[in-house]
Design a protein around this motif. Structure first.
Motif, PDB file in Angstrom:
ATOM      1  N   GLY A   1      48.323 134.321 109.713  1.00 35.29           N
ATOM      2  CA  GLY A   1      47.300 135.239 109.199  1.00 35.29           C
ATOM      3  C   GLY A   1      47.305 135.327 107.687  1.00 35.29           C
ATOM      4  O   GLY A   1      46.246 135.475 107.059  1.00 35.29           O
ATOM      5  N   SER A   2      48.491 135.203 107.091  1.00 29.16           N
ATOM      6  CA  SER A   2      48.589 135.359 105.639  1.00 29.16           C
ATOM      7  C   SER A   2      47.809 134.286 104.888  1.00 29.16           C
ATOM      8  O   SER A   2      47.515 134.449 103.699  1.00 29.16           O
ATOM      9  CB  SER A   2      50.058 135.365 105.211  1.00 29.16           C
ATOM     10  OG  SER A   2      50.660 134.117 105.515  1.00 29.16           O
TER      11      SER A   2
ATOM     12  N   GLY B   1      52.357 128.619 110.277  1.00 30.27           N
ATOM     13  CA  GLY B   1      51.543 129.318 111.273  1.00 30.27           C
ATOM     14  C   GLY B   1      51.418 128.422 112.493  1.00 30.27           C
ATOM     15  O   GLY B   1      51.974 127.321 112.523  1.00 30.27           O
ATOM     16  N   LEU B   2      50.691 128.902 113.490  1.00 30.58           N
ATOM     17  CA  LEU B   2      50.520 128.115 114.713  1.00 30.58           C
ATOM     18  C   LEU B   2      49.096 127.578 114.807  1.00 30.58           C
ATOM     19  O   LEU B   2      48.161 128.172 114.274  1.00 30.58           O
ATOM     20  CB  LEU B   2      50.826 128.972 115.941  1.00 30.58           C
ATOM     21  CG  LEU B   2      52.262 129.478 116.046  1.00 30.58           C
ATOM     22  CD1 LEU B   2      52.416 130.413 117.246  1.00 30.58           C
ATOM     23  CD2 LEU B   2      53.253 128.318 116.148  1.00 30.58           C
ATOM     24  N   GLY B   3      48.972 126.441 115.489  1.00 34.68           N
ATOM     25  CA  GLY B   3      47.650 125.864 115.723  1.00 34.68           C
ATOM     26  C   GLY B   3      47.498 125.469 117.173  1.00 34.68           C
ATOM     27  O   GLY B   3      48.446 125.012 117.807  1.00 34.68           O
TER      28      GLY B   3
ATOM     29  N   ALA C   1      46.114 134.221 114.729  1.00 33.12           N
ATOM     30  CA  ALA C   1      45.517 133.259 113.795  1.00 33.12           C
ATOM     31  C   ALA C   1      45.795 131.832 114.255  1.00 33.12           C
ATOM     32  O   ALA C   1      46.943 131.459 114.492  1.00 33.12           O
ATOM     33  CB  ALA C   1      46.094 133.471 112.395  1.00 33.12           C
ATOM     34  N   ASP C   2      44.729 131.054 114.375  1.00 33.71           N
ATOM     35  CA  ASP C   2      44.839 129.628 114.734  1.00 33.71           C
ATOM     36  C   ASP C   2      44.606 128.814 113.467  1.00 33.71           C
ATOM     37  O   ASP C   2      43.483 128.724 112.972  1.00 33.71           O
ATOM     38  CB  ASP C   2      43.785 129.286 115.799  1.00 33.71           C
ATOM     39  CG  ASP C   2      43.902 127.848 116.296  1.00 33.71           C
ATOM     40  OD1 ASP C   2      44.671 127.055 115.692  1.00 33.71           O
ATOM     41  OD2 ASP C   2      43.222 127.507 117.283  1.00 33.71           O
TER      42      ASP C   2
ATOM     43  N   THR D   1      41.671 135.995 116.296  1.00 37.68           N
ATOM     44  CA  THR D   1      40.617 136.602 115.463  1.00 37.68           C
ATOM     45  C   THR D   1      40.308 135.754 114.233  1.00 37.68           C
ATOM     46  O   THR D   1      39.274 135.944 113.606  1.00 37.68           O
ATOM     47  CB  THR D   1      41.008 138.017 115.009  1.00 37.68           C
ATOM     48  OG1 THR D   1      42.285 137.948 114.333  1.00 37.68           O
ATOM     49  CG2 THR D   1      41.143 138.953 116.212  1.00 37.68           C
ATOM     50  N   ARG D   2      41.220 134.843 113.903  1.00 31.93           N
ATOM     51  CA  ARG D   2      41.053 133.986 112.714  1.00 31.93           C
ATOM     52  C   ARG D   2      41.281 132.546 113.116  1.00 31.93           C
ATOM     53  O   ARG D   2      42.210 132.249 113.875  1.00 31.93           O
ATOM     54  CB  ARG D   2      42.103 134.344 111.652  1.00 31.93           C
ATOM     55  CG  ARG D   2      42.171 135.810 111.304  1.00 31.93           C
ATOM     56  CD  ARG D   2      41.220 136.161 110.182  1.00 31.93           C
ATOM     57  NE  ARG D   2      41.066 137.608 110.064  1.00 31.93           N
ATOM     58  CZ  ARG D   2      40.690 138.244 108.956  1.00 31.93           C
ATOM     59  NH1 ARG D   2      40.466 137.544 107.835  1.00 31.93           N
ATOM     60  NH2 ARG D   2      40.544 139.543 108.934  1.00 31.93           N
ATOM     61  N   SER D   3      40.462 131.641 112.577  1.00 30.00           N
ATOM     62  CA  SER D   3      40.667 130.222 112.843  1.00 30.00           C
ATOM     63  C   SER D   3      40.304 129.394 111.621  1.00 30.00           C
ATOM     64  O   SER D   3      39.372 129.736 110.896  1.00 30.00           O
ATOM     65  CB  SER D   3      39.775 129.738 114.005  1.00 30.00           C
ATOM     66  OG  SER D   3      39.966 130.515 115.161  1.00 30.00           O
ATOM     67  N   CYS D   4      41.035 128.297 111.448  1.00 31.93           N
ATOM     68  CA  CYS D   4      40.661 127.257 110.481  1.00 31.93           C
ATOM     69  C   CYS D   4      40.191 126.058 111.296  1.00 31.93           C
ATOM     70  O   CYS D   4      40.993 125.443 112.011  1.00 31.93           O
ATOM     71  CB  CYS D   4      41.853 126.863 109.630  1.00 31.93           C
ATOM     72  SG  CYS D   4      42.329 128.151 108.492  1.00 31.93           S
ATOM     73  N   LEU D   5      38.922 125.735 111.168  1.00 29.51           N
ATOM     74  CA  LEU D   5      38.328 124.721 112.039  1.00 29.51           C
ATOM     75  C   LEU D   5      37.928 123.464 111.279  1.00 29.51           C
ATOM     76  O   LEU D   5      37.350 123.542 110.191  1.00 29.51           O
ATOM     77  CB  LEU D   5      37.072 125.276 112.726  1.00 29.51           C
ATOM     78  CG  LEU D   5      37.242 126.550 113.563  1.00 29.51           C
ATOM     79  CD1 LEU D   5      36.750 127.757 112.773  1.00 29.51           C
ATOM     80  CD2 LEU D   5      36.471 126.448 114.867  1.00 29.51           C
ATOM     81  N   PHE D   6      38.201 122.332 111.870  1.00 28.78           N
ATOM     82  CA  PHE D   6      37.582 121.084 111.462  1.00 28.78           C
ATOM     83  C   PHE D   6      36.235 120.996 112.187  1.00 28.78           C
ATOM     84  O   PHE D   6      36.187 121.220 113.404  1.00 28.78           O
ATOM     85  CB  PHE D   6      38.412 119.875 111.911  1.00 28.78           C
ATOM     86  CG  PHE D   6      39.577 119.536 111.032  1.00 28.78           C
ATOM     87  CD1 PHE D   6      40.550 120.472 110.726  1.00 28.78           C
ATOM     88  CD2 PHE D   6      39.727 118.245 110.538  1.00 28.78           C
ATOM     89  CE1 PHE D   6      41.645 120.138 109.930  1.00 28.78           C
ATOM     90  CE2 PHE D   6      40.817 117.903 109.741  1.00 28.78           C
ATOM     91  CZ  PHE D   6      41.780 118.846 109.434  1.00 28.78           C
ATOM     92  N   ALA D   7      35.171 120.646 111.468  1.00 25.86           N
ATOM     93  CA  ALA D   7      33.898 120.310 112.126  1.00 25.86           C
ATOM     94  C   ALA D   7      33.847 118.783 112.219  1.00 25.86           C
ATOM     95  O   ALA D   7      34.830 118.155 112.637  1.00 25.86           O
ATOM     96  CB  ALA D   7      32.730 120.888 111.342  1.00 25.86           C
ATOM     97  N   THR D   8      32.724 118.178 111.851  1.00 24.67           N
ATOM     98  CA  THR D   8      32.617 116.707 111.800  1.00 24.67           C
ATOM     99  C   THR D   8      32.092 116.338 110.412  1.00 24.67           C
ATOM    100  O   THR D   8      31.975 117.206 109.538  1.00 24.67           O
ATOM    101  CB  THR D   8      31.616 116.188 112.860  1.00 24.67           C
ATOM    102  OG1 THR D   8      30.315 116.732 112.562  1.00 24.67           O
ATOM    103  CG2 THR D   8      32.030 116.600 114.270  1.00 24.67           C
TER     104      THR D   8
END
Lengths: 429, 429
Positions: free
Chosen positions: B369-370, B317-319, B70-71, B128-135
């Protein structure tokens, strides 16, 4: 100019060429021409000069062409240990992981199998030059040299000397035995074309004064370069001070046996905790520092004052220090060196500027390469070590300068991007 | 037990299975059996239980089977900037590289091209999981969500909010415009199966008080999780203190708008310089820290006090923080986290123990992941995200424990070693 017969070591590469002019300046030539004659660079040009028009051309248009990289510090028998025991610090890690593994190298079959795996990795990677520690075992050290010679890589290899403070399984009986074994080894390694011996007392704690004196005599007799360890870990340094109470610093403990540079090309790995006096001695004696940032992080050793080495005029190259480091690629050592220099500055509030891309690229090519002679540059007369990298796979959707493509390749390339690799003008991939 | 119809999300994997039980303990099962039913783990077994004998088996004997990674922090539009501008620190890097690049995302063709390259990379990698910033751009953000949905990855994506202190080209006109655009975006992203919106005020300096109040109202109305930045860089922190003179710490500047965790799942990236008061607030509000060690090195930000977060009960978590970080893989973030924790301890003399392999593996799987629910473990009931890694290519010539094979894979594997990848029970490689 008279034309000579074209051999396999006479050819031209076309592509986007980068190399270090100095530690602060790159020469970046898009659509450049790099000429190799008799295994040496004849220089970088914009067009093929008239006198070379007859040479065969390998067209790598659009790809990066860089000097091969130099690894000034790697332990060949530790390749199998990469990434293991990373919760330990130096002395405990040596005792728990390294010494038991190195003891296995009395077995020539094991040695051959393990060294073959290392060399397969080195051939596929970006390094063309390495200074390797082997073990105390002469047959296994010669086996390593045989395998490296066959690979086409150019290396210096050292049979390790240790006659104290290590398990019986790898301790040489006494100074006389160790020196005699070294001499026997030296007399068997005269016929290699690309592989040279290098004197390798492991570090002060492993070698009695008697042994150091004998090695100093051997060094003079055989005109041998030397590699060892210096000021890596605080417990180690305190121990050296106990063992050599008269030495002014750890480096001085080598100096007292005339084993610290000067006329003799010398590498000291790490130098994490070198202070002013030791830095001045390194500079005065022109001792090369092998900076091994990943290992220094993995083993909690610290962050070496590389900026100070550069300012003091100490010659510096990079080392993977496998298996303190887990990665053989000196591209990785370049980015590790930048990152560690930034953390060092931020965390201990030093005024030492972080290392730049230009500086670490220099350290990994010309900086370390110069230990091998005219190596690590494409200036005319340098030995022709070159990499061809395909960077299209990680190109962004906008045009980059060649300098920025280099930065990106240093951070993002892996072995799969290396499309050709030349050592002394011979293609080895 | 009654048998149900077998779907493509009902199957068994056989292989050598590792996952985190807790942050200090791994469950390592050689020749294990991992059962997936309806896209969720039914647990790890030594033999196939009777009730699952009818399920198809994918035999990965000899290979590693690990939870997907998880990112918790990645900037999608910065993928093109990886490794560029690494001589700058945060605020200068944002102004010089990031904001001009993000401005290009008003162009949907450019966005589509650049986001496609990112997603190709993510699909091939271990996350498999990510939290992303877009614009700030709604159409480009929806395009990113469309492309991610098609990839099979499970992600949270945020349209960024910025109404001050950035170039006109990416500044939303005012708080009202920014909030209205956010609402319009939210109303268009209800139909994704795997992609969820997450509220994304860039950081305090980019958002007026008026905007923060409006976002807080939107958050309550839509029950939205939130991601932002906290205490990354010393100049940034001083600036926040100027902008929000009444806040007791940077975290408190979010708290004052009720945008700092509590009932609402919240991620704050970095927290490099969080002190006791802020750490206590993070713990009390159960705010997730996205620890981004490579970025914190690259941008000379510093080294986060992760040990203290863990001791205080802060979820971590890690990024990757691409493009402060150059590498998307959370395996790389794991090793970076270990290395940075060691340097932090050595250089600033703290008593904080370095992070162990067990801890960083936990952070990159179950820890992060949690945030997505029951994710990052193979305990029964967890969503079935799994990686199959072929580690034979870097195996040493002696037998390793499964735990040591895991350590080696974390340090040495790359995308070429990933032989299969499942997200919610669906194979995406």
């Amino acid at each position: 100019m008279e034309k000579t017969a074209v051999t396999s070591r006479d050819f031209i590469l076309k592509g986007d060429i980068c190399y270090s002019k100095t530690k602060d300046a790159l020469d970046c030539r898009e659509k450049g021409v790099l000429v190799c004659t008799a295994g040496k660079s004849a220089g970088v040009f914009s067009e093929i000069p008239a006198q070379y028009k007859h040479l065969p051309v390998a067209d790598f248009t659009g790809k990066l062409i860089l000097p091969g990289l130099a690894d000034l510090h790697i332990h060949a028998p530790q390749f199998a240990l990469r990434s293991l025991g990373m919760d330990l610090e130096l002395l405990d890690w040596l005792a728990t992981f390294v010494f038991p593994e190195e003891a296995k190298y009395h077995d020539l079959d094991y040695s051959s199998q393990a060294y073959t795996a290392l060399i397969e990795d080195l051939k596929k990677g970006p390094n063309t030059r390495s200074c390797l520690f082997a073990t105390v075992h002469t047959p296994a050290t010669l086996k390593l040299m045989d395998l490296l010679e066959a690979s086409g890589l150019v290396c210096m290899v050292g049979k390790v000397n240790m006659d104290r403070h290590c398990p019986d399984s790898i301790r040489e009986k006494d100074a006389e035995t160790s020196a005699a074994a070294t001499q026997e080894w030296l007399e068997q390694c005269g016929s290699y074309k690309n592989i040279k011996p290098i004197l390798t007392p492991r570090f002060i704690p492993s070698c009695t004064d008697d042994l150091m004196r004998r090695l100093s005599a051997l060094q003079k007799r055989y005109h041998l370069p030397l590699q060892s360890h210096l000021s890596e870990n605080q417990r180690e340094i305190a121990w050296v001070q106990e063992l050599c109470p008269k030495s002014a610093c750890y480096g001085d403990a080598y100096s007292q046996f005339d084993l610290f540079g000067g006329e003799i090309p010398t590498i000291m790995a790490h130098c994490v905790w070198s202070e002013d006096k030791e830095i001045a001695l390194l500079a005065k004696q022109k001792v090369y520092v092998a900076h091994c940032p990943q290992s220094n992080s993995n083993l909690s050793s610290g962050a070496a004052p590389v900026r100070r080495f550069l300012e003091a005029g100490v010659p510096v190259g990079l080392g993977s220090d496998v298996a303190g480091g887990a990665h053989t690629s000196i591209f990785r050592a370049m980015t590790d060196a930048v990152q560690v220099s930034k953390l060092r500055r931020r965390l201990i509030g030093q005024n030492d500027a972080p290392l730049s891309l230009e500086e670490v690229f220099y350290l990994g090519t010309l900086g370390g390469g110069s230990f091998f002679g005219p190596v690590g540059s494409f200036e005319a007369g340098y030995e022709f070590d070159a990499l061809v990298l395909e960077d299209a796979g990680f190109a962004p959707p906008f045009k980059l300068s060649l300098r920025d493509r280099l930065e990106r390749a240093v951070y993002l390339s892996d072995n799969s991007h290396i499309k050709a690799k030349y050592v002394r003008g011979i293609a080895i991939l």
